[in-house]
Design a protein around this motif. Structure first.
Motif, PDB file in Angstrom:
ATOM      1  N   ASP A 285       0.869  -1.272   0.008  1.00  0.00           N
ATOM      2  CA  ASP A 285      -0.043   0.147   0.029  1.00  0.00           C
ATOM      3  C   ASP A 285       0.602   1.366   0.070  1.00  0.00           C
ATOM      4  OD1 ASP A 285      -2.697  -1.080  -0.125  1.00  0.00           O
ATOM      5  OD2 ASP A 285      -2.380  -1.757   2.224  1.00  0.00           O
ATOM      6  N   ILE A 286       2.041   1.194   0.713  1.00  0.00           N
ATOM      7  CA  ILE A 286       2.997   2.457   0.702  1.00  0.00           C
ATOM      8  C   ILE A 286       3.256   2.659  -0.554  1.00  0.00           C
ATOM      9  CG2 ILE A 286       5.273   3.323   1.430  1.00  0.00           C
ATOM     10  CD1 ILE A 286       4.680   1.283   3.862  1.00  0.00           C
ATOM     11  N   ASP A 287       3.683   1.628  -1.631  1.00  0.00           N
ATOM     12  CA  ASP A 287       4.045   1.826  -3.113  1.00  0.00           C
ATOM     13  C   ASP A 287       2.805   2.406  -3.774  1.00  0.00           C
ATOM     14  OD1 ASP A 287       6.576   0.997  -2.287  1.00  0.00           O
ATOM     15  OD2 ASP A 287       6.359  -0.995  -2.973  1.00  0.00           O
ATOM     16  N   LEU A 288       1.791   1.959  -3.520  1.00  0.00           N
ATOM     17  CA  LEU A 288       0.725   2.355  -4.221  1.00  0.00           C
ATOM     18  C   LEU A 288       0.114   3.803  -4.141  1.00  0.00           C
ATOM     19  CD1 LEU A 288      -1.534  -1.003  -4.228  1.00  0.00           C
ATOM     20  CD2 LEU A 288      -0.560   0.138  -6.279  1.00  0.00           C
ATOM     21  N   TYR A 289       0.320   3.953  -2.866  1.00  0.00           N
ATOM     22  CA  TYR A 289      -0.219   5.428  -2.441  1.00  0.00           C
ATOM     23  C   TYR A 289       0.950   6.308  -2.838  1.00  0.00           C
ATOM     24  CZ  TYR A 289      -4.636   4.394  -0.210  1.00  0.00           C
ATOM     25  OH  TYR A 289      -5.824   4.053   0.202  1.00  0.00           O
ATOM     26  N   HIS A 290       2.074   5.870  -3.011  1.00  0.00           N
ATOM     27  CA  HIS A 290       3.204   6.645  -3.568  1.00  0.00           C
ATOM     28  C   HIS A 290       2.982   6.763  -4.995  1.00  0.00           C
ATOM     29  CE1 HIS A 290       6.227   6.740  -0.176  1.00  0.00           C
ATOM     30  NE2 HIS A 290       5.247   7.361   0.295  1.00  0.00           N
ATOM     31  N   ARG A 291       2.614   5.999  -5.666  1.00  0.00           N
ATOM     32  CA  ARG A 291       2.203   5.981  -7.053  1.00  0.00           C
ATOM     33  C   ARG A 291       1.219   6.774  -7.390  1.00  0.00           C
ATOM     34  NH1 ARG A 291       4.109   2.561 -11.291  1.00  0.00           N
ATOM     35  NH2 ARG A 291       2.716   1.961 -12.619  1.00  0.00           N
ATOM     36  N   TYR A 292      -0.061   6.856  -6.668  1.00  0.00           N
ATOM     37  CA  TYR A 292      -1.103   7.411  -7.425  1.00  0.00           C
ATOM     38  C   TYR A 292      -1.469   8.786  -6.562  1.00  0.00           C
ATOM     39  CZ  TYR A 292      -1.917   3.139 -10.004  1.00  0.00           C
ATOM     40  OH  TYR A 292      -1.635   2.135 -10.994  1.00  0.00           O
ATOM     41  N   LEU A 293      -0.988   8.926  -5.465  1.00  0.00           N
ATOM     42  CA  LEU A 293      -1.259  10.237  -4.703  1.00  0.00           C
ATOM     43  C   LEU A 293      -1.117  11.432  -5.845  1.00  0.00           C
ATOM     44  CD1 LEU A 293      -0.454   9.902  -0.913  1.00  0.00           C
ATOM     45  CD2 LEU A 293      -2.491  11.166  -2.155  1.00  0.00           C
ATOM     46  N   PRO A 294       0.252  11.290  -6.471  1.00  0.00           N
ATOM     47  CA  PRO A 294       0.708  12.350  -7.518  1.00  0.00           C
ATOM     48  C   PRO A 294      -0.168  12.528  -8.510  1.00  0.00           C
ATOM     49  CG  PRO A 294       2.469  11.311  -6.938  1.00  0.00           C
ATOM     50  CD  PRO A 294       1.310  10.348  -6.317  1.00  0.00           C
ATOM     51  N   VAL A 295      -1.217  11.519  -8.915  1.00  0.00           N
ATOM     52  CA  VAL A 295      -1.959  11.459  -9.917  1.00  0.00           C
ATOM     53  C   VAL A 295      -3.136  12.434  -9.370  1.00  0.00           C
ATOM     54  CG1 VAL A 295      -3.525  10.053 -11.338  1.00  0.00           C
ATOM     55  CG2 VAL A 295      -1.154   9.188 -10.999  1.00  0.00           C
ATOM     56  N   PHE A 296      -3.891  11.757  -8.203  1.00  0.00           N
ATOM     57  CA  PHE A 296      -5.129  12.238  -7.718  1.00  0.00           C
ATOM     58  C   PHE A 296      -4.747  13.595  -7.127  1.00  0.00           C
ATOM     59  CE2 PHE A 296      -5.993   7.857  -8.977  1.00  0.00           C
ATOM     60  CZ  PHE A 296      -7.046   7.900  -9.670  1.00  0.00           C
ATOM     61  N   PHE A 297      -3.752  13.841  -6.537  1.00  0.00           N
ATOM     62  CA  PHE A 297      -3.400  15.260  -5.857  1.00  0.00           C
ATOM     63  C   PHE A 297      -1.949  15.700  -6.400  1.00  0.00           C
ATOM     64  CE2 PHE A 297      -6.564  12.796  -3.058  1.00  0.00           C
ATOM     65  CZ  PHE A 297      -7.015  13.766  -2.479  1.00  0.00           C
ATOM     66  N   PRO A 298      -2.036  16.108  -7.540  1.00  0.00           N
ATOM     67  CA  PRO A 298      -0.645  16.444  -8.127  1.00  0.00           C
ATOM     68  C   PRO A 298      -0.246  17.794  -7.568  1.00  0.00           C
ATOM     69  CG  PRO A 298      -2.617  17.011  -9.636  1.00  0.00           C
ATOM     70  CD  PRO A 298      -3.170  16.273  -8.505  1.00  0.00           C
ATOM     71  N   LEU A 299       1.017  17.699  -7.412  1.00  0.00           N
ATOM     72  CA  LEU A 299       1.728  18.803  -6.662  1.00  0.00           C
ATOM     73  C   LEU A 299       2.364  19.715  -7.821  1.00  0.00           C
ATOM     74  CD1 LEU A 299       3.389  16.577  -4.214  1.00  0.00           C
ATOM     75  CD2 LEU A 299       1.789  18.156  -3.610  1.00  0.00           C
ATOM     76  N   LYS A 300       2.584  19.580  -9.002  1.00  0.00           N
ATOM     77  CA  LYS A 300       3.252  20.604 -10.090  1.00  0.00           C
ATOM     78  C   LYS A 300       2.388  20.197 -11.297  1.00  0.00           C
ATOM     79  CE  LYS A 300       6.819  17.061  -9.920  1.00  0.00           C
ATOM     80  NZ  LYS A 300       8.019  16.426  -9.702  1.00  0.00           N
TER      81      LYS A 300
END
Ligand code: AR6
Length: 300
Positions: A285-300
Protein backbone atom coordinates in the motif's frame (compact mmCIF):
# COMPACT_ATOMS: atom_id res chain seq x y z
CA UNK A 1 7.61 2.91 14.21
CA UNK A 2 10.12 5.37 15.44
CA UNK A 3 10.61 6.18 19.04
CA UNK A 4 12.54 9.10 20.40
CA UNK A 5 13.86 9.14 23.89
CA UNK A 6 13.03 12.59 25.07
CA UNK A 7 15.86 13.71 27.34
CA UNK A 8 13.70 16.23 29.11
CA UNK A 9 11.45 13.49 30.42
CA UNK A 10 12.08 9.99 31.59
CA UNK A 11 9.40 8.58 29.29
CA UNK A 12 9.81 7.52 25.67
CA UNK A 13 7.67 9.41 23.19
CA UNK A 14 6.63 8.17 19.78
CA UNK A 15 7.64 10.63 17.13
CA UNK A 16 7.47 9.88 13.43
CA UNK A 17 6.60 6.73 11.57
CA UNK A 18 8.11 3.80 9.79
CA UNK A 19 8.84 4.25 6.14
CA UNK A 20 10.37 1.70 3.84
CA UNK A 21 11.86 -0.08 6.78
CA UNK A 22 13.79 3.03 7.76
CA UNK A 23 13.16 5.32 10.67
CA UNK A 24 12.68 9.02 10.30
CA UNK A 25 12.39 11.75 12.84
CA UNK A 26 11.21 15.31 12.69
CA UNK A 27 14.31 17.46 12.47
CA UNK A 28 14.07 19.01 15.91
CA UNK A 29 13.60 15.62 17.49
CA UNK A 30 16.55 14.16 15.69
CA UNK A 31 18.85 16.54 17.50
CA UNK A 32 18.21 14.77 20.77
CA UNK A 33 19.55 11.38 21.59
CA UNK A 34 17.54 8.71 19.84
CA UNK A 35 16.82 5.25 21.01
CA UNK A 36 14.88 2.76 18.96
CA UNK A 37 13.16 -0.27 20.25
CA UNK A 38 10.26 -2.51 19.43
CA UNK A 39 6.82 -1.11 20.19
CA UNK A 40 5.12 -2.79 23.13
CA UNK A 41 2.23 -4.05 20.97
CA UNK A 42 2.21 -6.38 18.01
CA UNK A 43 1.35 -4.11 15.08
CA UNK A 44 -1.23 -6.38 13.56
CA UNK A 45 -2.08 -7.60 16.92
CA UNK A 46 -5.17 -7.39 15.88
CA UNK A 47 -5.54 -10.90 14.95
CA UNK A 48 -6.85 -11.61 18.44
CA UNK A 49 -10.67 -11.58 18.41
CA UNK A 50 -12.37 -9.56 21.11
CA UNK A 51 -13.06 -11.71 24.13
CA UNK A 52 -16.70 -12.65 24.42
CA UNK A 53 -16.62 -12.32 28.19
CA UNK A 54 -16.60 -8.58 27.77
CA UNK A 55 -20.26 -8.80 26.83
CA UNK A 56 -20.88 -9.63 30.48
CA UNK A 57 -19.84 -6.15 31.42
CA UNK A 58 -23.15 -4.52 30.77
CA UNK A 59 -22.55 -1.30 32.65
CA UNK A 60 -23.83 1.43 30.37
CA UNK A 61 -21.31 2.75 27.92
CA UNK A 62 -23.16 6.06 27.86
CA UNK A 63 -21.68 7.27 31.17
CA UNK A 64 -18.19 6.23 30.17
CA UNK A 65 -18.58 7.86 26.76
CA UNK A 66 -19.79 11.12 28.29
CA UNK A 67 -16.99 11.03 30.85
CA UNK A 68 -14.29 10.41 28.25
CA UNK A 69 -15.57 13.06 25.86
CA UNK A 70 -15.70 15.67 28.62
CA UNK A 71 -12.13 14.99 29.81
CA UNK A 72 -9.32 17.38 29.02
CA UNK A 73 -6.64 16.23 26.59
CA UNK A 74 -4.20 15.82 29.48
CA UNK A 75 -6.62 13.56 31.36
CA UNK A 76 -7.31 11.48 28.29
CA UNK A 77 -3.61 11.08 27.54
CA UNK A 78 -3.08 9.47 30.93
CA UNK A 79 -5.43 6.65 29.92
CA UNK A 80 -4.46 5.93 26.31
CA UNK A 81 -4.10 2.21 25.68
CA UNK A 82 -0.86 2.92 23.83
CA UNK A 83 0.55 4.90 26.76
CA UNK A 84 2.97 7.55 25.55
CA UNK A 85 3.27 6.00 22.12
CA UNK A 86 0.64 8.21 20.55
CA UNK A 87 1.17 10.27 17.43
CA UNK A 88 -0.11 13.82 17.13
CA UNK A 89 -0.90 15.63 13.92
CA UNK A 90 2.29 17.72 14.21
CA UNK A 91 4.28 14.62 13.36
CA UNK A 92 2.28 13.59 10.33
CA UNK A 93 3.52 15.46 7.30
CA UNK A 94 0.99 16.95 4.89
CA UNK A 95 1.29 15.38 1.44
CA UNK A 96 3.50 18.15 -0.10
CA UNK A 97 6.05 17.79 2.73
CA UNK A 98 5.93 14.02 2.53
CA UNK A 99 6.58 14.28 -1.20
CA UNK A 100 9.58 16.58 -0.67
CA UNK A 101 11.10 14.03 1.67
CA UNK A 102 10.63 11.05 -0.66
CA UNK A 103 10.56 12.78 -4.07
CA UNK A 104 13.24 10.58 -5.61
CA UNK A 105 11.48 7.36 -4.81
CA UNK A 106 8.00 8.67 -5.58
CA UNK A 107 9.06 10.09 -8.96
CA UNK A 108 10.77 6.82 -9.88
CA UNK A 109 7.53 4.91 -9.33
CA UNK A 110 5.21 7.40 -10.99
CA UNK A 111 3.03 5.91 -13.74
CA UNK A 112 3.75 7.13 -17.28
CA UNK A 113 1.75 10.05 -18.68
CA UNK A 114 0.03 7.77 -21.20
CA UNK A 115 -1.00 5.37 -18.43
CA UNK A 116 -2.38 8.19 -16.35
CA UNK A 117 -4.34 9.62 -19.26
CA UNK A 118 -5.76 6.19 -19.98
CA UNK A 119 -6.65 5.62 -16.34
CA UNK A 120 -8.36 8.99 -15.94
CA UNK A 121 -10.03 8.68 -19.34
CA UNK A 122 -8.76 12.07 -20.43
CA UNK A 123 -9.74 14.06 -17.33
CA UNK A 124 -6.85 15.55 -15.37
CA UNK A 125 -6.80 16.54 -11.70
CA UNK A 126 -5.75 20.14 -11.16
CA UNK A 127 -2.98 21.21 -8.79
CA UNK A 128 -4.71 22.54 -5.69
CA UNK A 129 -2.19 23.53 -2.98
CA UNK A 130 -4.87 24.00 -0.31
CA UNK A 131 -6.36 20.57 -0.93
CA UNK A 132 -2.92 18.95 -1.04
CA UNK A 133 -2.15 20.21 2.45
CA UNK A 134 -5.21 18.41 3.77
CA UNK A 135 -4.09 14.87 2.92
CA UNK A 136 -1.36 12.80 4.54
CA UNK A 137 0.16 9.39 4.51
CA UNK A 138 0.91 7.79 7.86
CA UNK A 139 2.73 4.48 8.01
CA UNK A 140 1.98 2.50 11.12
CA UNK A 141 -0.69 1.53 13.63
CA UNK A 142 -3.94 3.49 13.38
CA UNK A 143 -4.67 2.92 17.08
CA UNK A 144 -1.86 5.32 18.01
CA UNK A 145 -3.25 8.33 16.14
CA UNK A 146 -4.48 11.28 18.18
CA UNK A 147 -7.03 12.55 15.70
CA UNK A 148 -10.74 13.36 15.90
CA UNK A 149 -11.72 10.02 14.38
CA UNK A 150 -10.21 6.84 13.05
CA UNK A 151 -12.14 4.61 10.68
CA UNK A 152 -12.60 0.93 11.43
CA UNK A 153 -12.81 -1.72 8.71
CA UNK A 154 -15.56 -3.57 10.55
CA UNK A 155 -17.92 -6.43 9.74
CA UNK A 156 -21.68 -6.02 9.61
CA UNK A 157 -22.20 -7.37 13.15
CA UNK A 158 -19.94 -4.64 14.59
CA UNK A 159 -18.84 -7.16 17.20
CA UNK A 160 -15.14 -6.91 16.53
CA UNK A 161 -12.96 -9.30 14.60
CA UNK A 162 -9.39 -9.57 13.40
CA UNK A 163 -7.18 -7.18 11.45
CA UNK A 164 -7.55 -3.50 12.14
CA UNK A 165 -10.98 -4.13 13.71
CA UNK A 166 -9.43 -6.34 16.39
CA UNK A 167 -6.64 -3.85 17.03
CA UNK A 168 -9.13 -1.00 17.47
CA UNK A 169 -11.38 -2.95 19.85
CA UNK A 170 -8.42 -4.16 21.83
CA UNK A 171 -7.07 -0.65 22.30
CA UNK A 172 -10.42 1.06 22.91
CA UNK A 173 -11.54 -1.40 25.59
CA UNK A 174 -14.76 -3.25 26.33
CA UNK A 175 -16.98 -0.15 26.31
CA UNK A 176 -16.47 0.15 22.57
CA UNK A 177 -17.90 -3.32 22.04
CA UNK A 178 -20.71 -2.46 24.41
CA UNK A 179 -21.60 0.64 22.38
CA UNK A 180 -21.24 -1.26 19.09
CA UNK A 181 -23.71 -3.87 20.34
CA UNK A 182 -26.27 -1.13 20.87
CA UNK A 183 -26.11 -0.05 17.23
CA UNK A 184 -27.85 -3.02 15.63
CA UNK A 185 -25.08 -3.81 13.15
CA UNK A 186 -24.14 -1.92 10.02
CA UNK A 187 -24.90 -2.63 6.37
CA UNK A 188 -22.13 -3.07 3.84
CA UNK A 189 -21.12 0.31 2.41
CA UNK A 190 -22.63 2.16 5.39
CA UNK A 191 -20.95 3.75 8.42
CA UNK A 192 -21.74 4.26 12.12
CA UNK A 193 -19.99 6.32 14.77
CA UNK A 194 -19.00 5.51 18.37
CA UNK A 195 -16.73 6.94 21.02
CA UNK A 196 -13.02 6.14 20.96
CA UNK A 197 -12.72 5.37 24.73
CA UNK A 198 -9.09 4.42 25.50
CA UNK A 199 -7.92 5.24 21.98
CA UNK A 200 -6.14 8.51 21.31
CA UNK A 201 -8.84 9.13 18.67
CA UNK A 202 -11.97 10.69 20.18
CA UNK A 203 -14.31 8.79 17.87
CA UNK A 204 -14.35 5.63 15.79
CA UNK A 205 -16.29 5.54 12.55
CA UNK A 206 -17.09 1.93 11.69
CA UNK A 207 -17.68 1.07 8.07
CA UNK A 208 -18.24 -2.30 6.44
CA UNK A 209 -16.33 -2.76 3.22
CA UNK A 210 -17.22 -5.08 0.36
CA UNK A 211 -15.96 -8.64 0.18
CA UNK A 212 -14.09 -8.59 -3.10
CA UNK A 213 -13.88 -5.92 -5.78
CA UNK A 214 -17.05 -3.80 -5.71
CA UNK A 215 -15.96 -0.21 -6.45
CA UNK A 216 -19.33 1.46 -5.78
CA UNK A 217 -19.53 -0.15 -2.34
CA UNK A 218 -15.96 0.74 -1.39
CA UNK A 219 -16.57 4.29 -2.57
CA UNK A 220 -19.70 4.42 -0.43
CA UNK A 221 -17.70 3.38 2.67
CA UNK A 222 -15.34 6.35 2.31
CA UNK A 223 -18.16 8.74 1.37
CA UNK A 224 -20.38 7.71 4.30
CA UNK A 225 -17.48 7.84 6.76
CA UNK A 226 -16.54 11.34 5.61
CA UNK A 227 -20.18 12.46 5.68
CA UNK A 228 -20.42 11.26 9.30
CA UNK A 229 -17.26 13.20 10.09
CA UNK A 230 -18.78 16.37 8.61
CA UNK A 231 -22.08 15.84 10.49
CA UNK A 232 -20.17 15.47 13.77
CA UNK A 233 -17.79 18.33 13.10
CA UNK A 234 -14.72 16.07 13.12
CA UNK A 235 -11.85 17.76 11.33
CA UNK A 236 -9.10 15.14 11.35
CA UNK A 237 -9.79 11.58 10.29
CA UNK A 238 -7.61 8.57 9.48
CA UNK A 239 -8.52 5.64 7.23
CA UNK A 240 -6.97 2.17 7.09
CA UNK A 241 -7.04 0.44 3.68
CA UNK A 242 -10.61 -0.79 3.97
CA UNK A 243 -11.42 -4.23 2.53
CA UNK A 244 -7.90 -4.91 1.29
CA UNK A 245 -7.12 -7.39 4.07
CA UNK A 246 -9.42 -10.26 5.02
CA UNK A 247 -12.09 -9.02 2.57
CA UNK A 248 -9.73 -9.42 -0.36
CA UNK A 249 -10.21 -6.21 -2.37
CA UNK A 250 -7.18 -5.97 -4.70
CA UNK A 251 -4.90 -3.24 -3.29
CA UNK A 252 -4.22 -1.62 -6.66
CA UNK A 253 -7.90 -1.40 -7.55
CA UNK A 254 -8.77 -0.06 -4.08
CA UNK A 255 -6.41 2.90 -4.17
CA UNK A 256 -7.89 4.01 -7.50
CA UNK A 257 -11.32 4.15 -5.86
CA UNK A 258 -10.20 5.69 -2.58
CA UNK A 259 -8.18 8.67 -3.84
CA UNK A 260 -10.81 10.10 -6.21
CA UNK A 261 -13.67 9.81 -3.70
CA UNK A 262 -11.58 11.44 -0.98
CA UNK A 263 -10.67 14.25 -3.37
CA UNK A 264 -14.32 14.69 -4.34
CA UNK A 265 -15.36 14.88 -0.68
CA UNK A 266 -12.59 17.35 0.13
CA UNK A 267 -13.65 19.52 -2.80
CA UNK A 268 -17.24 19.38 -1.58
CA UNK A 269 -16.31 20.27 2.01
CA UNK A 270 -13.07 22.26 1.77
CA UNK A 271 -13.52 24.01 5.13
CA UNK A 272 -14.75 21.06 7.18
CA UNK A 273 -11.52 19.05 7.17
CA UNK A 274 -8.07 19.88 8.46
CA UNK A 275 -6.53 16.53 7.52
CA UNK A 276 -7.53 13.23 5.98
CA UNK A 277 -4.90 10.62 6.68
CA UNK A 278 -4.28 7.42 4.75
CA UNK A 279 -2.95 5.03 7.37
CA UNK A 280 -0.85 2.42 5.59
CA UNK A 281 0.30 -0.80 7.16
CA UNK A 282 1.77 -2.83 4.32
CA UNK A 283 4.58 -2.10 1.85
CA UNK A 284 2.29 -2.86 -1.06
CA UNK A 285 0.00 0.00 0.00
CA UNK A 286 2.90 2.37 0.66
CA UNK A 287 4.11 1.82 -2.91
CA UNK A 288 0.62 2.21 -4.36
CA UNK A 289 -0.20 5.43 -2.50
CA UNK A 290 3.16 6.87 -3.51
CA UNK A 291 2.36 5.92 -7.08
CA UNK A 292 -1.15 7.32 -7.25
CA UNK A 293 -1.19 10.28 -4.84
CA UNK A 294 0.69 12.39 -7.45
CA UNK A 295 -2.03 11.52 -9.95
CA UNK A 296 -5.07 12.40 -7.84
CA UNK A 297 -3.40 15.12 -5.71
CA UNK A 298 -0.81 16.51 -8.16
CA UNK A 299 1.79 18.90 -6.79
CA UNK A 300 3.14 20.33 -10.04
N1 AR6 B 1 -3.42 -0.12 11.77
C1 AR6 B 1 -3.58 0.20 10.47
N2 AR6 B 1 -3.89 -0.71 9.51
C2 AR6 B 1 -4.00 -1.99 9.90
C3 AR6 B 1 -3.84 -2.41 11.24
C4 AR6 B 1 -3.55 -1.41 12.21
N3 AR6 B 1 -3.39 -1.71 13.49
N4 AR6 B 1 -4.03 -3.76 11.30
C5 AR6 B 1 -4.29 -4.16 10.04
N5 AR6 B 1 -4.27 -3.10 9.20
P1 AR6 B 1 -8.53 -5.88 7.50
P2 AR6 B 1 -10.92 -5.83 5.78
C6 AR6 B 1 -4.50 -3.06 7.76
O1 AR6 B 1 -8.38 -7.34 7.25
O2 AR6 B 1 -10.16 -6.36 4.64
C7 AR6 B 1 -11.99 -8.12 10.32
O3 AR6 B 1 -12.02 -9.38 10.90
C8 AR6 B 1 -4.32 -4.34 6.99
O4 AR6 B 1 -2.95 -4.59 6.75
O5 AR6 B 1 -8.40 -5.43 8.90
O6 AR6 B 1 -11.84 -4.68 5.54
C9 AR6 B 1 -13.35 -7.43 10.38
O7 AR6 B 1 -14.06 -7.77 11.54
C10 AR6 B 1 -5.07 -4.02 5.72
O8 AR6 B 1 -4.24 -3.22 4.89
O9 AR6 B 1 -9.98 -5.33 7.00
C11 AR6 B 1 -14.01 -7.92 9.15
O10 AR6 B 1 -14.60 -9.18 9.36
C12 AR6 B 1 -6.22 -3.12 6.21
O11 AR6 B 1 -5.86 -2.73 7.53
C13 AR6 B 1 -12.89 -8.06 8.16
O12 AR6 B 1 -11.71 -8.25 8.94
C14 AR6 B 1 -7.58 -3.77 6.23
O13 AR6 B 1 -7.47 -5.14 6.57
C15 AR6 B 1 -12.72 -6.79 7.37
O14 AR6 B 1 -11.71 -7.02 6.40
Amino acid sequence: MAFVYNLSSSRPVLRGSLTYGAYFFPSEASRVSQLLWEPPWKPCGAARPVSRCVTLKMAGFQDEKRRKLSQSLEERRRRYACGDYYVTLDYIFPWPDHYKKYADKIDREAPSVSNVTKMLEGSIYKVDPELNKKVSVFIGDITTLEVDAIVNAANSSLRGGGGVDGAIHKAAGWTLLNECQSLGGCNTGEAKITGGYNLPARYVIHTVGPMGELPAVLESCYRRALQLAVENNLRTIAFPCISTGVYGYPNDAAVKVVLPIVRTMLEAHPRQFDRIIFCLFLNVDIDLYHRYLPVFFPLK
